[in-house]
Motif scaffolding. Sequence first.
Motif, PDB file in Angstrom:
ATOM      1  N   SER A 195     -16.975  -0.482  -1.478  1.00  0.00           N
ATOM      2  CA  SER A 195     -16.784  -0.550  -0.174  1.00  0.00           C
ATOM      3  C   SER A 195     -17.128   0.801   0.564  1.00  0.00           C
ATOM      4  N   LYS A 196     -16.853   1.865  -0.070  1.00  0.00           N
ATOM      5  CA  LYS A 196     -17.111   3.317   0.476  1.00  0.00           C
ATOM      6  C   LYS A 196     -16.852   3.347   1.823  1.00  0.00           C
ATOM      7  N   ASP A 197     -15.705   2.739   2.231  1.00  0.00           N
ATOM      8  CA  ASP A 197     -14.959   2.959   3.559  1.00  0.00           C
ATOM      9  C   ASP A 197     -13.642   3.937   3.481  1.00  0.00           C
ATOM     10  N   GLN A 198     -13.846   4.962   4.054  1.00  0.00           N
ATOM     11  CA  GLN A 198     -13.040   6.177   3.964  1.00  0.00           C
ATOM     12  C   GLN A 198     -11.446   5.835   4.166  1.00  0.00           C
ATOM     13  N   LEU A 199     -11.296   5.100   5.156  1.00  0.00           N
ATOM     14  CA  LEU A 199      -9.833   4.654   5.576  1.00  0.00           C
ATOM     15  C   LEU A 199      -9.375   3.919   4.175  1.00  0.00           C
ATOM     16  N   TRP A 200      -9.847   2.756   3.688  1.00  0.00           N
ATOM     17  CA  TRP A 200      -9.284   2.059   2.628  1.00  0.00           C
ATOM     18  C   TRP A 200      -9.397   2.656   1.323  1.00  0.00           C
ATOM     19  N   GLY A 229      -5.337   0.585  -9.373  1.00  0.00           N
ATOM     20  CA  GLY A 229      -6.379   1.326  -9.559  1.00  0.00           C
ATOM     21  C   GLY A 229      -7.733   0.668  -9.728  1.00  0.00           C
ATOM     22  N   ALA A 230      -7.637  -0.583  -9.787  1.00  0.00           N
ATOM     23  CA  ALA A 230      -9.019  -1.592  -9.606  1.00  0.00           C
ATOM     24  C   ALA A 230      -9.435  -1.551  -8.157  1.00  0.00           C
ATOM     25  N   TRP A 231      -8.297  -1.818  -7.555  1.00  0.00           N
ATOM     26  CA  TRP A 231      -8.721  -1.781  -5.969  1.00  0.00           C
ATOM     27  C   TRP A 231      -9.266  -0.474  -5.550  1.00  0.00           C
ATOM     28  N   ALA A 232      -8.537   0.648  -5.842  1.00  0.00           N
ATOM     29  CA  ALA A 232      -9.183   2.021  -5.576  1.00  0.00           C
ATOM     30  C   ALA A 232     -10.443   2.180  -5.971  1.00  0.00           C
ATOM     31  N   MET A 258      -8.832   6.005   1.147  1.00  0.00           N
ATOM     32  CA  MET A 258      -7.780   7.227   0.947  1.00  0.00           C
ATOM     33  C   MET A 258      -6.396   6.209   0.843  1.00  0.00           C
ATOM     34  N   LEU A 259      -6.289   5.227   1.363  1.00  0.00           N
ATOM     35  CA  LEU A 259      -5.026   4.365   1.336  1.00  0.00           C
ATOM     36  C   LEU A 259      -4.903   3.746  -0.024  1.00  0.00           C
ATOM     37  N   ALA A 260      -5.860   3.358  -0.632  1.00  0.00           N
ATOM     38  CA  ALA A 260      -5.897   2.801  -2.183  1.00  0.00           C
ATOM     39  C   ALA A 260      -5.630   4.128  -3.128  1.00  0.00           C
ATOM     40  N   VAL A 261      -6.315   5.069  -3.001  1.00  0.00           N
ATOM     41  CA  VAL A 261      -6.082   6.301  -3.899  1.00  0.00           C
ATOM     42  C   VAL A 261      -4.421   6.752  -3.569  1.00  0.00           C
ATOM     43  N   GLY A 262      -3.992   6.771  -2.407  1.00  0.00           N
ATOM     44  CA  GLY A 262      -2.841   7.066  -2.054  1.00  0.00           C
ATOM     45  C   GLY A 262      -1.990   6.190  -2.804  1.00  0.00           C
TER      46      GLY A 262
END
Length: 86
Positions: free
Chosen positions: A51-56, A41-44, A58-62
Amino acid sequence: MEMARFTNRAIGASLPAMENRNYHPFLNPLWRRIALVAFVGAWAAYEIIVSKDQLWMMLAVGMLGYAIWTFIFQWPKDADQPDGKG
């Protein structure tokens, strides 16, 4: 020859049945599973806020959703009970 035998039987028919592939005795204590979910959760949150990088993001939230579902909701209830071993 060998390939023909493989394709004629049902895929996965010889695999042993597993109730929960994600189960590991290390994660039996609830605090460890909560710590794992909090870390993801902290990473997400970092990816969303900083960061606001969409790829990371989405990966973190997933991964956060998967961790919550697997380690909190679907974890066997009897795994939290101490087994009496010291």
